[in-house]
Design an enzyme around this catalytic site. Structure first.
Site: not given
Length: 577
Positions: A138, A141, A144
């Site tokens: 995933k 972003h 993170h």
């Protein structure tokens, strides 16, 4: 350093008040350098003396302050004592200030401030920090990214003040979303692309399968089937899952290495899936697990015991949820690592989750639950590259390096470098980290590349420029000089730097107390501004040997402390730029 001067003042206060010296040590503070009228180098608040029982309360605070100040004797260390409203200031012998501070920075450059009496209560113990924690396949972003920077800072700080630190990266590698990825890879995945660009390809598969699943219900069924096969440890599904996770971890390790970030343990939700039934059984045996009318298993969090507030730990079909796996992870970590404190670093949207987690651990009877901490942070808007929104951490690193390299080529002051790309990357990363750390962690902020990479102002580029400038000066005149006669360092510019260095242990204590990097960032920025002013006015070239050596000793000390602070923040200093 400050310890010697605090102790000297504390000895007098202890005799006056009939208390132990140790009562006064934490109450004596270094005075921040200011453009306002200089009052002194150290100070103590009379209110703090009253609150700690060191002196009796008095209706007339100013009279009490003046009475105390008159009783403190001047000596070879304290040249003057000034009574101000509610505050007693101490002016130190300037030559002794230079001698004590620079001698210690010269003899113990890497540990200056870390052995301070203010920090002794922090020494020892084991801290586990969980941070970064991206999801397999995933989008990595900005949350993170912030977690990576902040968690690395906290781990560095804890280690610096004497803790044993365990760094954990807790990957999102389980749950229904992984069923969707598994089903998607079986349908759209390519082993060849996986070997070449693993993270990019997995993300493309994940986006495609989500888009297709909106139109094709059979994909949702296939995703649920793949996850069921995973839970039942079916060989083909498990093999694919292991391959995707292992490739992802190796890719992240390579990228983290560019950042200078390392982890002691990579683990994922999958590791704790098998332990969730033990958690549910434990809660049930304690009478804490209740079943709702919908068939879900919950823990009542309400004070009244009426289920007005609760946490769901299992679906009606018995499958576990994220919080159940988090409970299993916390129990396993405490048993395996025996931590004294555990710190989770995630964005503020998860604050409620961690409140529930800590509450459940506490009602389960685990006394260590109150030593679990959630460090929350705000969101970043506008972080993008020239190609569009940030997808992976590597996009940010590449963009920072590219933009900084271009800035360096256009700058007239840039030096010829052996590896300009490596230098540009270090400076670019510094700029992104410092921008992230300048304000309170809970604040949201807008990211703008042009502001982040400015050489002027309080930026990471300015920190690196100051360190490189000092390194150049010391390389030119020799960094192995003897710090002999320091009497030339009693001018205002030199004394301002020395006064500022006195505050370092207080800044570390403040940072370790609230886990906010902005205190250290502000301290280093002020140091850089003071050094820049001194560098303009306190010339080395053309000065007498004694004056030149004394000034080089001061600049060397400033560079050492600047580098130490930068490393704690997670920034690697550069010597040329």
């Amino acid at each position: 350093m400050a310890c010697f001067f605090r102790r000297t003042i504390a000895q007098q206060l202890a005799k006056m008040c009939g208390q132990s010296e140790d009562v006064f040590i934490p109450l004596i503070c270094a005075v921040p350098v200011s453009k306002k009228r200089w009052m002194g180098d150290l100070r103590v608040s009379v209110n703090s003396l009253v609150q700690n029982g060191a002196v009796l309360p008095h209706e007339d605070l100013q009279r009490n302050t003046e009475t105390l100040a008159k009783q403190i004797k001047q000596n070879s260390v304290v040249e003057d004592v000034i009574a101000a409203p509610g505050m007693i200031y101490f002016r130190l012998n300037k030559l002794m200030l230079a001698q004590k501070v620079l001698k210690q920075l010269r003899s113990e450059p890497d540990t200056f401030g870390l052995k301070s009496e203010l920090l002794t209560h922090l020494h020892g113990g084991r801290t586990l920090v969980e941070f970064s924690s991206p999801n397999v396949a995933k989008k990595f972003h900005a949350g993170h990214l912030r977690s990576t920077f902040i968690g690395n800072f906290i781990a560095n700080l804890k280690k610096a003040v004497g803790k044993e630190v365990i760094r954990v990266n807790y990957l999102g590698d389980w749950g229904m979303q992984f069923g969707l990825l598994g089903a998607g890879f079986e349908r759209f995945g390519c082993q060849q692309k996986l070997r070449v660009q693993a993270l990019q390809h997995l993300f493309e598969v994940y986006v495609q399968v989500n888009r297709e699943a909106e139109r094709d219900d059979s994909l949702r069924v296939a995703a649920a089937d793949f996850f069921r096969r995973l839970e039942q440890k079916e060989h083909q599904a498990l093999s694919l899952w292991k391959q995707l996770v292992e490739i992802t971890v190796e890719e992240y390790k390579r990228i983290y290495e560019r950042l200078g970030v390392h982890f002691d343990h990579f683990s994922g939700e999958s590791f704790y899936h098998s332990q969730t039934q033990n958690v549910l059984q434990d809660l049930k045996s304690r009478g804490l697990l209740k079943t709702t009318q919908k068939g879900t298993a919950v823990v009542d969090l309400s004070d009244a015991g009426d289920l007005s507030s609760y946490a769901t730990l299992a679906r009606s079909d018995g499958t576990s949820l994220y919080i159940t796996r988090d409970i299993a992870a916390a129990l396993d970590r405490h048993q395996r690592f025996g931590f004294d404190e555990m710190i989770y670093v995630t964005d503020k949207s998860q604050s409620g989750h961690f409140q529930q987690l800590f509450h459940i651990l506490s009602v389960m009877g685990h006394q260590w639950a109150h030593r679990c901490v959630h460090v929350a942070f705000g969101r970043v808007q506008g972080m993008s590259t020239r190609r569009g929104d940030v997808i992976f951490l590597e996009d940010v690193l590449d963009e920072a390096r590219s933009r900084m390299l271009n800035n360096m080529r256009e700058s007239r002051t840039s030096k010829a470098l052996e590896d300009p790309e490596e230098t540009a990357e270090r400076i670019g990363i510094s700029a992104v980290v410092i921008q992230d750390f300048k304000g309170p962690l809970m604040s949201d902020y807008t990211f703008e590349w042009d502001k982040v990479l400015q050489a002027q102002g309080d930026t990471g580029v300015f920190l690196q420029y100051t360190h490189a400038r000092l390194s150049s000066l010391l390389n030119r005149f020799g960094d192995e000089m003897m710090c002999g006669d320091l009497s030339p360092l009693t001018d205002n510019r030199s004394v301002s730097i020395l006064q500022h260095l006195l505050r370092y242990d207080e800044i570390l204590l403040q940072s370790a107390t609230d886990l906010q990097p902005r205190h250290l960032v502000n301290f280093l920025m002020t140091l850089c501004h003071l050094v820049s002013s001194a560098h303009r006015e306190l010339s080395v070239k053309g000065s007498s040997l004694e004056v030149a050596q004394a000034r080089l000793c001061l600049f060397s000390a400033a560079r050492s402390l600047l580098a130490n602070g930068m490393r704690i923040l997670g920034v690697t200093p550069v010597d040329k730029m």
